[in-house]
Design a protein around this motif. Sequence first.
Motif, PDB file in Angstrom:
ATOM      1  N   ASN A 137       3.184  15.671   3.002  1.00  0.00           N
ATOM      2  CA  ASN A 137       1.936  16.339   2.650  1.00  0.00           C
ATOM      3  C   ASN A 137       0.697  15.654   3.214  1.00  0.00           C
ATOM      4  O   ASN A 137      -0.407  16.176   3.092  1.00  0.00           O
ATOM      5  N   LEU A 138       0.878  14.454   3.772  1.00  0.00           N
ATOM      6  CA  LEU A 138      -0.315  13.709   4.224  1.00  0.00           C
ATOM      7  C   LEU A 138      -0.817  14.194   5.575  1.00  0.00           C
ATOM      8  O   LEU A 138      -0.029  14.632   6.419  1.00  0.00           O
ATOM      9  N   LYS A 139      -2.201  14.114   5.707  1.00  0.00           N
ATOM     10  CA  LYS A 139      -2.780  14.518   6.993  1.00  0.00           C
ATOM     11  C   LYS A 139      -2.476  13.398   8.007  1.00  0.00           C
ATOM     12  O   LYS A 139      -2.172  12.270   7.605  1.00  0.00           O
ATOM     13  N   GLY A 140      -2.614  13.675   9.275  1.00  0.00           N
ATOM     14  CA  GLY A 140      -2.304  12.712  10.353  1.00  0.00           C
ATOM     15  C   GLY A 140      -2.963  11.356  10.153  1.00  0.00           C
ATOM     16  O   GLY A 140      -2.318  10.307  10.233  1.00  0.00           O
ATOM     17  N   GLU A 141      -4.254  11.398   9.828  1.00  0.00           N
ATOM     18  CA  GLU A 141      -5.011  10.143   9.685  1.00  0.00           C
ATOM     19  C   GLU A 141      -4.540   9.344   8.466  1.00  0.00           C
ATOM     20  O   GLU A 141      -4.385   8.123   8.529  1.00  0.00           O
ATOM     21  N   GLU A 142      -4.268  10.081   7.374  1.00  0.00           N
ATOM     22  CA  GLU A 142      -3.825   9.422   6.131  1.00  0.00           C
ATOM     23  C   GLU A 142      -2.457   8.772   6.347  1.00  0.00           C
ATOM     24  O   GLU A 142      -2.231   7.639   5.925  1.00  0.00           O
ATOM     25  N   LEU A 164       2.515  -9.006  -2.372  1.00  0.00           N
ATOM     26  CA  LEU A 164       2.761  -8.417  -1.053  1.00  0.00           C
ATOM     27  C   LEU A 164       3.999  -7.526  -1.080  1.00  0.00           C
ATOM     28  O   LEU A 164       4.018  -6.426  -0.516  1.00  0.00           O
ATOM     29  N   ARG A 165       5.027  -8.028  -1.766  1.00  0.00           N
ATOM     30  CA  ARG A 165       6.236  -7.210  -1.905  1.00  0.00           C
ATOM     31  C   ARG A 165       5.904  -5.898  -2.582  1.00  0.00           C
ATOM     32  O   ARG A 165       6.391  -4.830  -2.219  1.00  0.00           O
ATOM     33  N   GLY A 166       4.967  -6.002  -3.587  1.00  0.00           N
ATOM     34  CA  GLY A 166       4.513  -4.801  -4.312  1.00  0.00           C
ATOM     35  C   GLY A 166       3.860  -3.823  -3.354  1.00  0.00           C
ATOM     36  O   GLY A 166       4.153  -2.620  -3.360  1.00  0.00           O
ATOM     37  N   ILE A 167       2.990  -4.326  -2.473  1.00  0.00           N
ATOM     38  CA  ILE A 167       2.269  -3.450  -1.517  1.00  0.00           C
ATOM     39  C   ILE A 167       3.271  -2.768  -0.593  1.00  0.00           C
ATOM     40  O   ILE A 167       3.203  -1.558  -0.354  1.00  0.00           O
ATOM     41  N   MET A 186       5.224   6.915   1.194  1.00  0.00           N
ATOM     42  CA  MET A 186       5.705   7.583   2.411  1.00  0.00           C
ATOM     43  C   MET A 186       6.827   8.561   2.081  1.00  0.00           C
ATOM     44  O   MET A 186       6.855   9.697   2.571  1.00  0.00           O
ATOM     45  N   GLU A 187       7.752   8.065   1.227  1.00  0.00           N
ATOM     46  CA  GLU A 187       8.896   8.910   0.878  1.00  0.00           C
ATOM     47  C   GLU A 187       8.467  10.128   0.055  1.00  0.00           C
ATOM     48  O   GLU A 187       8.892  11.264   0.319  1.00  0.00           O
ATOM     49  N   ASP A 188       7.560   9.867  -0.937  1.00  0.00           N
ATOM     50  CA  ASP A 188       7.173  10.958  -1.843  1.00  0.00           C
ATOM     51  C   ASP A 188       6.185  11.935  -1.210  1.00  0.00           C
ATOM     52  O   ASP A 188       6.300  13.143  -1.332  1.00  0.00           O
ATOM     53  N   LEU A 199       0.978   3.943   7.345  1.00  0.00           N
ATOM     54  CA  LEU A 199       1.888   3.227   8.258  1.00  0.00           C
ATOM     55  C   LEU A 199       1.308   1.862   8.648  1.00  0.00           C
ATOM     56  O   LEU A 199       2.003   0.849   8.629  1.00  0.00           O
ATOM     57  N   ASP A 200      -0.014   1.870   8.983  1.00  0.00           N
ATOM     58  CA  ASP A 200      -0.692   0.614   9.365  1.00  0.00           C
ATOM     59  C   ASP A 200      -0.611  -0.405   8.230  1.00  0.00           C
ATOM     60  O   ASP A 200      -0.402  -1.599   8.444  1.00  0.00           O
ATOM     61  N   GLN A 201      -0.798   0.133   7.001  1.00  0.00           N
ATOM     62  CA  GLN A 201      -0.781  -0.757   5.833  1.00  0.00           C
ATOM     63  C   GLN A 201       0.595  -1.422   5.696  1.00  0.00           C
ATOM     64  O   GLN A 201       0.698  -2.632   5.456  1.00  0.00           O
ATOM     65  N   GLU A 202       1.654  -0.639   5.921  1.00  0.00           N
ATOM     66  CA  GLU A 202       3.002  -1.184   5.795  1.00  0.00           C
ATOM     67  C   GLU A 202       3.267  -2.248   6.871  1.00  0.00           C
ATOM     68  O   GLU A 202       3.780  -3.322   6.586  1.00  0.00           O
ATOM     69  N   VAL A 203       2.831  -1.903   8.105  1.00  0.00           N
ATOM     70  CA  VAL A 203       3.036  -2.869   9.223  1.00  0.00           C
ATOM     71  C   VAL A 203       2.285  -4.172   8.940  1.00  0.00           C
ATOM     72  O   VAL A 203       2.835  -5.274   9.077  1.00  0.00           O
TER      73      VAL A 203
END
Length: 422
Positions: free
Chosen positions: A243-248, A226-229, A237-239, A253-257
């Motif tokens: 460049n990511l589209k809105g949905e991506e 989980l720490r890895g994820i 996010m940082e890198d 963000l959802d994955q991090e939350v």
Amino acid sequence: MADVATRLELHETEVIDLAAYRPGDNKAAILMVDDRPENLIALEAILEPLGERLVRASSGNEALRHLLRQDFAVILLDAQMPDLDGYETASLIRQRERTRHVPIMFISALNKDRDHVFQGYSVGAVDYIPKPFNPEILRSKVKVFVELFKKNEQIKEQARLLHESEMREAERSRTEMAEALEREHMRALNEELEKRVLERTTELTEANKQLESFCYSVSHDLRTPLRGIIATSKMLMEDLGGNLKGEELQMLLDQEVAAKRLATLIDDLLQFSRLSMKELERSSVNITEVSREVSQQLLAEPWPCPLSIFVEDGMTAECDPLLLRILLQNLLENACKYSPEGGEIRVGRTEGAVFVRDEGIGFDMTYAHKIFLPFERLVHDHQYPGTGIGLANAHKIIHRHGGRIWAESIPGKGSTFYFNLG
Ligand code: ADP
């Protein structure tokens, strides 16, 4: 004679058993048998002064009938009677078990010769009185038999009373013995029951420990990936964030939350498991101080609105310091989480219990029993995030101290959580 005996046996079934003498009335019955009424009257006049009950019979048969109905102290029997004479009557009286020992005195006008006297004695007479006789002597003789009879009855009565009291005593010891047996039986049953409960509790405690250590190792193992994820999401996010589209971007963000939420849940579960495994170490703990420290930490966190916490002075308890801190942490954190803007929170003491009170959203008391169970929540996650483990932890801590925790609440008005530490 045999006919009479048979007839007598038939009469036996009709016996109305009236004892002639009862210790209460103190009178004995005397049976006078003579076919001549004038003789009976004379006998009665002689025996009257004795003050006993005098019963007349004008024939042998009538005498037998009287004997079937009641007991007599003595029988005065005329030897010469038509039909059933005195000797036959006496012999029938002797045949019957009940009357066998009733003293019979023969009274005879005619037969003074030795043969008749012997005949009288041979059929069981105790005396043979020839006529004319001295009334005084007759009365004295009868009196002797009456007294003998009365003494005998008294002895019988005492024997009956003794027997009764022996029976009562036997019944009492029987009851006592039955009660003692019952008590012993109950004791053995209780012992067996306690043994089984103990065995069962040991089994359950063991099973619980195994389950908790399983939960602990699973949670522990889940933590690393989980720490890895979380770390990977952050890096991405940082890198690539720009460049990511809105949905991506939203997906990342959802994955991090979600990963963070899972990490909190795992931490809570780990704490839940650790609480059971940790050795309880009691010492004197300053509840006021710990509450103020926890409050300070909590107020430093970014709550949606300003809050204030007041803690009563001088609260102490004998308990495990680390567990008490976790308990107060859970209760105060909830109080903050569910408080409205500018809400006041109080930690205080009342009637042997410590309380944490807020002016928050409160809850329906119908569900009060549920909130201390793991994962039971009465609110929606998007509004009030949480794992539903906090109060289960609080309950476990209190339970380990042998104490009690409970809550009172009014929806929209606030809640108060009380606890004592055993
Ligand atoms: P969590 O707060 O993470 O949901 P808890 O086990 O601490 O889990 O609490 C269980 C539930 O009890 C909460 O979801 C909430 O519905 C209710 N609850 C606990 N504390 C309070 C409080 N101070 N005011 C109102 N409801 C509360």
